[in-house]
Design a protein around this motif. Structure first.
Motif, short mmCIF file in Angstrom:
data_model
loop_
_atom_site.label_atom_id
_atom_site.label_comp_id
_atom_site.label_asym_id
_atom_site.label_seq_id
_atom_site.Cartn_x
_atom_site.Cartn_y
_atom_site.Cartn_z
N PHE A 32 0.86 -1.19 0.00
CA PHE A 32 0.00 0.00 0.00
C PHE A 32 0.90 1.24 0.00
O PHE A 32 1.63 1.48 0.97
CB PHE A 32 -0.91 -0.01 1.23
N PRO A 33 0.89 2.05 -1.07
CA PRO A 33 1.84 3.16 -1.20
C PRO A 33 1.90 4.10 0.00
O PRO A 33 3.00 4.48 0.43
CB PRO A 33 1.36 3.89 -2.46
N THR A 60 12.85 -1.88 -3.46
CA THR A 60 12.91 -0.42 -3.56
C THR A 60 13.33 0.19 -2.24
O THR A 60 14.15 1.13 -2.21
CB THR A 60 11.54 0.14 -3.99
N ALA A 61 12.79 -0.31 -1.13
CA ALA A 61 13.18 0.20 0.19
C ALA A 61 14.66 -0.05 0.45
O ALA A 61 15.36 0.82 1.00
CB ALA A 61 12.32 -0.46 1.27
N ALA A 68 22.32 1.14 -4.93
CA ALA A 68 20.93 1.60 -4.93
C ALA A 68 20.31 1.40 -6.30
O ALA A 68 19.19 0.91 -6.44
CB ALA A 68 20.86 3.06 -4.51
N HIS A 69 21.06 1.79 -7.34
CA HIS A 69 20.57 1.63 -8.72
C HIS A 69 20.29 0.16 -9.03
O HIS A 69 19.27 -0.18 -9.64
CB HIS A 69 21.61 2.19 -9.69
N GLN A 70 21.19 -0.73 -8.58
CA GLN A 70 20.99 -2.15 -8.86
C GLN A 70 19.73 -2.69 -8.18
O GLN A 70 18.96 -3.44 -8.78
CB GLN A 70 22.21 -2.95 -8.39
N PHE A 71 19.51 -2.30 -6.92
CA PHE A 71 18.32 -2.78 -6.22
C PHE A 71 17.05 -2.25 -6.88
O PHE A 71 16.05 -2.96 -7.00
CB PHE A 71 18.36 -2.37 -4.75
N LEU A 72 17.08 -1.00 -7.33
CA LEU A 72 15.91 -0.44 -8.00
C LEU A 72 15.67 -1.12 -9.34
O LEU A 72 14.51 -1.34 -9.73
CB LEU A 72 16.09 1.07 -8.17
N ARG A 116 6.18 2.22 -10.02
CA ARG A 116 6.48 3.64 -10.24
C ARG A 116 7.52 4.19 -9.27
O ARG A 116 8.39 4.96 -9.66
CB ARG A 116 5.18 4.45 -10.14
N LEU A 117 7.44 3.80 -8.00
CA LEU A 117 8.39 4.35 -7.02
C LEU A 117 9.82 3.96 -7.37
O LEU A 117 10.74 4.78 -7.24
CB LEU A 117 8.05 3.88 -5.61
#
Length: 326
Positions: free
Chosen positions: A222-223, A281-282, A296-300, A311-312
């Motif tokens: 839930f966003p 994402t978290a 961070a880029h790799q996890f995203l 989207r996040l």
């Protein structure tokens, strides 16, 4: 956290390795400085094609000037290219272009290192002189010892290996059960329930049971709840927006942030791909907070692999790519 004092080139390389979390390869690493205080650490791939020195330097300068307090930098060039006696160092054109672009912004280059596979030396030193030191000397530096004492370590590369998961269908069903229960609650009640669950996990010294992991994953779907739970990680009483964008006045609780990452990775192993994007994402956010933009880029990207429409993850990756410094 106590302040660290960097006094030697070995200290600099140890600091870079522990800050990034891995040993760079074919990379330019820059550390911004304000007088004698360290600011942001940037790692970026070295240019692969000749003739790109000026555009590359402008890109690097764009990232570095995001640290508005920066007055100078130190840099390290990591490459397996060898420096020949009597010739310019590899990537000398890039460093010259960067020097000029930064000078236009009022930022000077204080010092530089050339780091090869076996040795490192001052970037402007003559190849083959006795100024070169073995790379493994960083293992005995004071900074390396301090970081290891604090539980940090340096990976050989930045490649992320996620823990394996199984029984995807059963885990997905367990998460869906919690999602249905949360959706039936009033919004405020669901939010408070999720925050209480997450706070208990963050305050605990042990990993939660599988059912609590499924409940956490469900709340993250839930966003509105997800954003609040991410903002709760650093343990700060500041506006949620400032926490999410890492623009707070106070320092976060770093040990709590590291524990949150372990909890999220633990929860990841208790879920399926269809519910994994918010967790990844978290974790990407946490790595950005810690100055590890590459990870961070790799996890995203891993989050987007599980859900290309998430989207996040996409917006967060664009934010980090724009050069915003935590």
């Amino acid at each position: 956290m106590e302040k660290l004092t960097i006094t030697t080139p070995s200290d600099v390389l140890s600091f870079i390795g522990h800050t990034l979390g891995f040993w760079p390869q074919e990379s330019l690493v820059c550390i911004t400085l304000n007088e004698n205080s360290i600011g942001a650490t940037l790692r970026i791939d070295l240019p692969r094609q000749p003739g790109q020195e000026l555009p590359y330097a402008r890109t690097v300068a764009h990232y570095l000037t995001s640290d508005t307090n920066a007055t100078s930098i130190i840099f390290s060039v990591y490459t397996n290219e060898t420096a020949q006696h009597g010739q310019a160092r590899p990537h000398a054109g890039t460093i010259a272009a960067l020097t000029g672009v930064l000078a236009e912004q009022g930022i000077t280059i204080r010092d530089g290192l050339f780091v090869g596979d076996e040795t490192f030396s001052p970037y402007d030193g003559e190849p083959g002189t006795n100024l070169a030191l073995p790379v493994n000397s960083t293992q005995t530096s004071a900074i390396n010892a301090e970081f290891i004492y604090r539980g940090s370590y340096i990976e050989p590369t930045d490649r992320i290996t996620l823990p394996t998961t199984g029984q995807a269908a059963a885990k997905a069903a367990a998460v869906e059960h919690h999602i249905d229960s949360i959706a039936a609650l009033p919004t405020d009640t669901a939010l408070q329930q999720g925050r209480k669950l997450w706070a208990n996990m963050l305050d605990s010294k042990t990993f939660p049971n599988d059912d609590d992991c499924h409940a956490l994953v469900a709340h993250l779907q839930f966003p509105a709840i997800r954003d609040r739970l991410i903002a709760d990680i650093p343990g700060m009483n500041e506006p949620m927006q400032q926490i999410l964008f890492a623009q707070t006045e106070a320092a976060p609780k770093w040990s709590r942030i590291e524990w949150a990452q372990q909890l999220l990775l633990h929860a990841y192993t208790r879920t399926s791909a269809e519910h994994a994007a918010p967790i990844l994402t978290a974790i990407g956010y946490i790595n950005w907070w810690e100055g590890r933009g590459s990870k961070a880029h790799q996890f995203l990207q891993l989050a987007l692999d599980t859900d290309p429409a998430y989207r996040l993850a996409r917006l967060s990756d664009q934010m980090i790519g724009s050069g915003l410094v935590a």
